[in-house]
Every structure is written in C-alpha cells, then in structure tokens.
Design an enzyme around this catalytic site. Structure first.
Site, PDB file in Angstrom:
ATOM      1  N   ASP A   1     104.316  24.466  29.517  1.00  0.00           N
ATOM      2  CA  ASP A   1     105.504  23.766  28.840  1.00  0.00           C
ATOM      3  C   ASP A   1     104.915  22.494  28.255  1.00  0.00           C
ATOM      4  O   ASP A   1     103.847  21.910  28.777  1.00  0.00           O
ATOM      5  CB  ASP A   1     106.679  23.506  29.726  1.00  0.00           C
ATOM      6  CG  ASP A   1     107.791  22.603  29.032  1.00  0.00           C
ATOM      7  OD1 ASP A   1     108.391  23.021  27.741  1.00  0.00           O
ATOM      8  OD2 ASP A   1     108.348  21.674  29.685  1.00  0.00           O
TER       9      ASP A   1
ATOM     10  N   ASP B   1     107.285  19.509  26.653  1.00  0.00           N
ATOM     11  CA  ASP B   1     107.936  18.329  26.916  1.00  0.00           C
ATOM     12  C   ASP B   1     107.982  18.106  28.413  1.00  0.00           C
ATOM     13  O   ASP B   1     108.658  19.013  29.093  1.00  0.00           O
ATOM     14  CB  ASP B   1     109.259  18.430  25.878  1.00  0.00           C
ATOM     15  CG  ASP B   1     108.953  18.534  24.433  1.00  0.00           C
ATOM     16  OD1 ASP B   1     110.037  18.169  23.768  1.00  0.00           O
ATOM     17  OD2 ASP B   1     107.893  18.968  24.059  1.00  0.00           O
TER      18      ASP B   1
END
Length: 405
Positions: free
Chosen positions: A197, A199
């Site tokens: 991922d 963020d």
C-alpha cells in the site's frame, strides 16, 4: 555393538577447534550423526553426535578428545545416547516447524522470557535461537532508532493457532515489541514478490488528506478517511465522496505535495535491498497514480496500480478515471502480478495499514499490517508497529550483515 555419544565442548573460540576435533574422529573412522556450533561473545559451544562402530572402542577416541580439549583449554562432556532415544529424535524431524521473530528497538530478558513462555505453553519446542540484528555498542545513544531482532526456530504444531496468535498479539502490545509467527517451509525461504500500500505505509501521510488541506476541505476529508480506514464506510463510497470534495483544485498543487511527502522510516533501505536481491516490487494503492509514479521514479518499483485523478483545464474535476483500486481490486492485482512473474501466492508478501488492504494481506504468503489500526492488526497474519519498514527484512530471514546497503 555400536555406541552413540554426544560430545559437547565449550570455551574460548579460536581457529581450528572443529578441525582438531573432527580430525581425531576421522582417525578412528567415527560416524557423525549430527553437529552444531554457536559462538556468543567469543565463547564457543560445539556439539557433535557420534556413532562409534561395533568393531571400535569408544575409550581411545574419548581419551584423545579429552587430551585435545585440555590442550585447547576447552571443557568437554560425554553423554551416552540410547538407540531408543536416538530413534525418537530421528522421528521428530518430520514435525512441522515455525519461525518466531521478535522485533524491538532493544530486546530485554523480559521480552525473551515472555515469547519463550508462550511458545512452551502452546507445545512448541525451541531448536535454535539466532540474533539477526547487528551488534550494539555500549555507548550507543539509547534514544536512537536502532533495530533489534531475535529469531526462534521452533518445532511442533500449536493445539490452537488462534489462541497462540492472540497471546503473541497481547504480549506485543504490552511490551511494545512485534512478534511474528510463520510456518517454516520452502515458500518462506523463497519469497519473490512484495506489494505495498502507499499512503501511511510507504509514506507517512494520506495524500488525499494533503490535497484536501490545499482545497480547504481538510477536516471533512479526514473524517471520511478515518471512518473508511476503520472499516466503517464502504471504500468506494468514501473514496468518491472525498475526491468529489477536491473539485476545482489547481493541478499544480500535486507536484508541491509530492515533493514534500515524508517517506516512512526504512523504506529506502528495504526497497533497495529487495531490488538488489532480485525481488519484484509493486505499489497497489487506493491513492493516486501521480504520487505512485513519483515513488516509482525515486525508488524503482516494478509495478504501480492506483487511481487516476481526472484533470481538465489544469483543474481537478472531482472524478477518477477508470476502476477504483479498492480492497478487492488490490487482491486481484496481486494475483495478476504473481501470475505474470511466475510466482506462487505463497511466495508473495503484502504490506498495508488499512481495512482495504486486508484482502491482499489475507491471500499473500506473508501478510503484514504495518503500523496499522487495531482492527487490521488483529486480522492480518503478522504486524510490525515498533520498527520501520526495513524490519520486514528480518521476517524473511535477513541478518543486518546480509543487507546490500
């Protein structure tokens, strides 16, 4: 009648000890059934399980070993092993094995005692303990962000894997450490693909929140973001609502934000080491491709998949182009990339912090919740909260001295 004897030698480590001892055994044509050696702070511990053939006698060889040990200033112990005890030991080699990895800024006796107690209470027998992190000087600043890691190789199968995991999670929370538990098989030793991922994982920010601040709608977007990360709002709905609030934002803002985004501790070391060792890496993000490309150019990710902001006449329209990268899409992309690279899912690692990362964390061979919300940490197979991203290297067996940088 043959004899089986366990020789145990200990003392100051010096070159040639193993050579001297095995040379004596060779002269008497002794069989070696097992051998192990460890050195801790220049102190050697050497164990050799020998089989003395029926046509030979153990007394002369043990006498020569004893004399040589005295000459080398080593302590030696001889322990006879019965055939039945040896057979039982041999039969145990097929038992399931696991790796327990303890990670912290600094490791104490309390940490070791708690981990080993939990392992023992769940029927796991420790075969080997290794320190993967480097040596720490006495004068090193205790406030610095050092890494410490000890790996336990354990034998056996816990009666209740869920209870074991809960016990490790509870201990990790109370002691401010991380404890990972993995099956020790060929896939653990042959990971080939790592997906992240973006963020709050690769970067210490939620980009959409940064964009919202520039658009003057920061509080509204942060409230929706937090609800979505807690799993309280459907990701697609929350995403469209947040992007819609960005309508009219000047596109030039994206470049300014990209330049100031803080990268997570350890990300550069982790990715550079993975790439140097031939791992494939990917960003699978519910954020935006503009910022994923920025990280790709900086760190060299092989794949990026994120959401494309619609921009017209230099302004954000409040819409996205194409399919939203939600949790299900991340899992699908992980499968597609693994298939393209000829990698089994068991050989993959997925890293994320939010509820929308759980689908990919659940199908990866090693799913890691990184500095995640409690819901995600409880649901993922393993979690890292105390170290930076480079702590992942320990979970795949890397020692500090193995690192490329």
């Amino acid at each position: 009648m043959h004899e089986i004897i366990l020789l145990t030698l200990s003392g100051e480590d010096k070159p040639g000890v193993t050579s001297e001892m095995t040379a004596i055994l060779a002269r008497y044509q002794i069989g070696i059934l097992d051998i192990g050696q460890a050195v801790i702070h220049n102190t050697l511990s050497l164990g050799i399980l020998i089989q003395v053939p029926h046509e030979a006698e153990s007394s002369p060889v043990l006498r020569d070993i004893l004399f040589k040990a005295h000459e080398l200033n080593l302590q030696v112990r001889f322990e006879p092993v019965s055939d039945s005890a040896y057979s039982e030991w041999v039969e145990g080699q097929g038992k399931t094995r696991h790796i327990i990895t303890l990670l912290a800024r600094r490791i104490s006796a309390t940490h070791i005692a708690r981990v080993t107690d939990i392992a023992a209470c769940h029927g796991l027998n420790i075969d080997n303990i290794s320190r993967l992190s480097g040596r720490v000087g006495l004068d090193e600043d205790r406030s610095s962000k050092t890494n410490a890691c000890v790996e336990f190789s354990v034998r056996g199968m816990p009666a209740d894997a869920g209870e074991l995991r809960e016990a490790f999670l509870k201990a990790a929370s109370e002691l401010d450490v991380d404890i990972a538990f993995q099956k020790d098989d060929i896939y653990r030793r042959n990971r080939r693909l790592v997906v992240f991922d973006m963020d709050s994982t690769l970067i210490e920010a939620e980009v959409i929140d940064e964009l919202a601040k520039e658009a003057g709608v920061g509080d509204q977007v942060i409230e929706i973001t937090e609800a979505a990360m807690r799993g309280e709002i459907d990701f697609n709905e929350s995403f469209r609502r947040r992007v819609g609030l960005l309508k009219g934002l000047d596109a030039q803002v994206l470049e300014r934000i990209a330049e100031r985004l803080p990268m997570t501790e350890g990300v550069e070391e982790l990715v550079s080491n993975l790439r140097a060792l031939g791992f494939k890496t990917a960003i699978l993000s519910g954020g935006f491709t503009y910022f994923a490309r920025h990280l790709q150019q900086k760190l060299g990710f092989d794949y990026i998949h994120a959401n494309e902001l619609d921009i017209q006449d230099g302004k954000v329209t409040g819409e996205v182009v194409g399919e939203i990268v939600n949790g299900e899409r991340k899992a699908q992309l992980l499968r597609e990339i693994a298939e393209k690279e000829g990698v089994r899912l068991e050989q993959t690692i997925a890293v994320g912090d939010g509820a929308n990362d759980l689908p990919m964390l659940s199908i990866a061979g090693l799913g890691i919740a990184f500095r995640a919300k409690p819901l995600v940490r409880r649901s993922a197979k393993n979690a890292i909260s105390t170290l930076g991203l480079d702590g992942i290297l320990y979970l795949i067996g890397f020692r500090d001295r193995d690192r490329a940088l």
